[in-house]
Design a protein around this motif. Sequence first.
Motif, mmCIF file in Angstrom:
data_model
loop_
_atom_site.group_PDB
_atom_site.id
_atom_site.type_symbol
_atom_site.label_atom_id
_atom_site.label_comp_id
_atom_site.label_asym_id
_atom_site.label_seq_id
_atom_site.Cartn_x
_atom_site.Cartn_y
_atom_site.Cartn_z
ATOM 1 N N HIS A 173 -0.165 2.810 -9.980
ATOM 2 C CA HIS A 173 -0.937 4.043 -10.129
ATOM 3 C C HIS A 173 -0.003 5.219 -10.399
ATOM 4 N N PRO A 174 -0.505 6.246 -11.046
ATOM 5 C CA PRO A 174 0.277 7.480 -11.152
ATOM 6 C C PRO A 174 0.536 8.042 -9.754
ATOM 7 N N PRO A 175 1.501 8.938 -9.613
ATOM 8 C CA PRO A 175 1.880 9.389 -8.271
ATOM 9 C C PRO A 175 0.846 10.249 -7.559
ATOM 10 N N GLY A 176 -0.208 10.696 -8.237
ATOM 11 C CA GLY A 176 -1.230 11.486 -7.566
ATOM 12 C C GLY A 176 -1.850 10.741 -6.395
ATOM 13 N N ALA A 177 -1.995 9.426 -6.533
ATOM 14 C CA ALA A 177 -2.577 8.634 -5.456
ATOM 15 C C ALA A 177 -1.704 8.692 -4.209
ATOM 16 N N THR A 178 -0.413 8.417 -4.384
ATOM 17 C CA THR A 178 0.493 8.430 -3.228
ATOM 18 C C THR A 178 0.668 9.841 -2.679
ATOM 19 N N LEU A 179 0.729 10.823 -3.568
ATOM 20 C CA LEU A 179 0.917 12.204 -3.115
ATOM 21 C C LEU A 179 -0.216 12.659 -2.199
ATOM 22 N N THR A 180 -1.417 12.153 -2.420
ATOM 23 C CA THR A 180 -2.532 12.512 -1.549
ATOM 24 C C THR A 180 -2.198 12.184 -0.094
ATOM 25 N N PHE A 181 -1.671 10.991 0.118
ATOM 26 C CA PHE A 181 -1.351 10.570 1.485
ATOM 27 C C PHE A 181 -0.085 11.250 2.004
ATOM 28 N N VAL A 182 0.818 11.608 1.099
ATOM 29 C CA VAL A 182 1.986 12.394 1.496
ATOM 30 C C VAL A 182 1.536 13.756 2.016
ATOM 31 N N TRP A 183 0.621 14.402 1.291
ATOM 32 C CA TRP A 183 0.143 15.729 1.692
ATOM 33 C C TRP A 183 -0.664 15.648 2.992
ATOM 34 N N LEU A 184 -1.467 14.593 3.149
ATOM 35 C CA LEU A 184 -2.170 14.418 4.417
ATOM 36 C C LEU A 184 -1.170 14.314 5.564
ATOM 37 N N ASP A 185 -0.098 13.579 5.338
ATOM 38 C CA ASP A 185 0.939 13.436 6.362
ATOM 39 C C ASP A 185 1.595 14.791 6.674
ATOM 40 N N ARG A 186 1.813 15.597 5.631
ATOM 41 C CA ARG A 186 2.479 16.887 5.808
ATOM 42 C C ARG A 186 1.645 17.860 6.638
ATOM 43 N N ILE A 187 0.317 17.725 6.580
ATOM 44 C CA ILE A 187 -0.527 18.657 7.339
ATOM 45 C C ILE A 187 -0.936 18.080 8.697
ATOM 46 N N GLY A 188 -0.274 17.000 9.081
ATOM 47 C CA GLY A 188 -0.512 16.436 10.398
ATOM 48 C C GLY A 188 -1.566 15.352 10.467
ATOM 49 N N LEU A 189 -2.028 14.869 9.306
ATOM 50 C CA LEU A 189 -3.043 13.811 9.269
ATOM 51 C C LEU A 189 -2.419 12.525 8.745
ATOM 52 N N GLY A 190 -1.260 12.183 9.278
ATOM 53 C CA GLY A 190 -0.548 11.001 8.826
ATOM 54 C C GLY A 190 -1.068 9.729 9.475
ATOM 55 N N GLU A 209 0.797 -1.221 0.000
ATOM 56 C CA GLU A 209 0.000 0.000 0.000
ATOM 57 C C GLU A 209 0.839 1.286 0.000
ATOM 58 N N TYR A 210 0.114 2.396 -0.134
ATOM 59 C CA TYR A 210 0.718 3.713 -0.360
ATOM 60 C C TYR A 210 1.493 4.236 0.848
ATOM 61 N N LEU A 211 0.993 3.985 2.040
ATOM 62 C CA LEU A 211 1.601 4.618 3.211
ATOM 63 C C LEU A 211 2.981 4.067 3.557
ATOM 64 N N THR A 212 3.360 2.961 2.932
ATOM 65 C CA THR A 212 4.682 2.396 3.216
ATOM 66 C C THR A 212 5.812 3.194 2.579
ATOM 67 N N VAL A 213 5.493 4.116 1.663
ATOM 68 C CA VAL A 213 6.560 4.846 0.954
ATOM 69 C C VAL A 213 6.532 6.341 1.249
ATOM 70 N N ILE A 214 5.796 6.769 2.255
ATOM 71 C CA ILE A 214 5.684 8.199 2.554
ATOM 72 C C ILE A 214 7.064 8.830 2.728
ATOM 73 N N ASP A 215 7.969 8.140 3.408
ATOM 74 C CA ASP A 215 9.292 8.707 3.683
ATOM 75 C C ASP A 215 10.126 8.906 2.418
ATOM 76 N N ARG A 216 9.797 8.202 1.356
ATOM 77 C CA ARG A 216 10.564 8.343 0.107
ATOM 78 C C ARG A 216 10.153 9.584 -0.682
ATOM 79 N N PHE A 217 9.157 10.302 -0.191
ATOM 80 C CA PHE A 217 8.708 11.526 -0.855
ATOM 81 C C PHE A 217 9.159 12.773 -0.091
ATOM 82 N N SER A 218 10.262 12.671 0.635
ATOM 83 C CA SER A 218 10.762 13.847 1.359
ATOM 84 C C SER A 218 11.115 14.971 0.398
ATOM 85 N N ASP A 219 11.611 14.625 -0.778
ATOM 86 C CA ASP A 219 11.836 15.584 -1.864
ATOM 87 C C ASP A 219 10.892 15.195 -2.991
#
Length: 487
Positions: free
Chosen positions: A190-207, A153-163
């Motif tokens: 999937h295209p990266p929009g799917a993973t980016l959604t969860f990256v952005w949620l994590d960035r705003i404190g909803l990780g 799943e998507y949340l396993t790679v959140i840390d790889r989107f630091s940049d």
Amino acid sequence: MKTDERGHPLGDTGTDTPTGAHPDADAAEDADVHGHERTGRPHRRDLVAAAVGLALVATAALVGGAIQRAEGSLQVNWPPLLGTWDPRVGPGTPAALAVAVLIVAYGPGLAARLPWRALLLTTWAAALAWTFSLALVDGWHWGVARRLTTKNEYLTVIDRFSDIGATLRGFSDHIVIGPPGNWPAHVAGHPPGATLTFVWLDRIGLGGGSWAGVWCIVVGGSAVAAVLVTLRALTDERTARRAAPFLALAPAAVWVGTSADGYFAGVAAWSLALLALAATRTVRFPAAAALGAGLLYGWTCYLSYGLTLMALPGLGVLVLARTARPLPLVLAGALVVPVAFTLAGFNWWEAYHELVVRYYQGAGGVRPYWYWIWGNLAATTLAVGLATVAGLGRVFVLAPRAVRSVRPARAASTPALRLAVLVLAAALAIVAADVSGMSKAETERIWLPFMLWLIPATALLPGRRRWWLAGQAAVALLVNHLVFTGW
């Protein structure tokens, strides 16, 4: 009150009066969309259609089970669904039963009587209650929080989107299995929009899995309101009201809670809803609606490659509205997301070709096309329910007249024919996805954005329809309590 050329209300009238609703709730529940066939029993042809759907599921289960036991090539444990036989009850069981009983008992009457805006909110709330209660059969951890944190799943790679910029530029390099650091299955698929959604949620404190699960359920649940908005704009309000209880109690909720595809379905549904409002000019700012429709469609295409096929229901919307007026603004909006991702260094086409290679490296290269070309439809039958199958039987009967009715020289068609066109456009998208061979299995989840547009076919069912609603609930409850669905 101002209306358009087909008598639809133009813009906000400033009142919540249920325009077009039948004044007598019981009579409205009894009459079909043509205003006749007042009977409390299902018609024989509807029962035959449902029986055909049930036979398809049974055949797919028996044949699929034999194939899986003999050679394991289906790559699923409980064909035609991806899941494991696991009878159980849980904390969500009493709530799911209660929600089902309430919707069956009171849903049709409330759908006929509530003011329009209240109906939208109530249907969304009911869909959320239904989805959450089904998910909670497995408890909060396994039913919601854990679902998007497993190894694929998507949340396993959140840390790889630091940049984010660097990750997007190198995204395609990690799709195919082989190079170091290839993406997990769902990220690669999937295209990266799917993973980016969860990256952005994590960035705003909803990780974390809980927030991700809630996001998918809430956005996915909103799709039922989007479908109702679309039905009202393209058919009539009465048709939308008749479909509302079935949308709220859809078996598809089993997979909306919790998978990212529920979120995808919500985005795609609102894209079509805005397009319908823009095309019929039943909104105060149709130009803004057209731009919004395009923007959401562009985002949809960067959530899932296969959802480019939502263009087919979109085309159906424009055909029903008999106009291409919103198209330039829709296209302008649709270009925003692709341009942004391309400038950031992500090439959609290159990534898609890499995905095809990855797909056939895994289960997609093993699963037999000949089985899944019809097994997928059996999985879809379980997700939409037998009432929808019965409604689809009526849609197919209406299909020749419905297609003729959209010719430019023809007069305005009836709500039933317009509904048939919309449902057929969604069915065509499913057929295209099925034939492509890129959706072998797991379609009960992957096709959620398309399947939601089949469920309004239930508006065509005549008579008192509580038995059909109860059947929908039974399918969802049985699947959810007997099979531990996975992806």
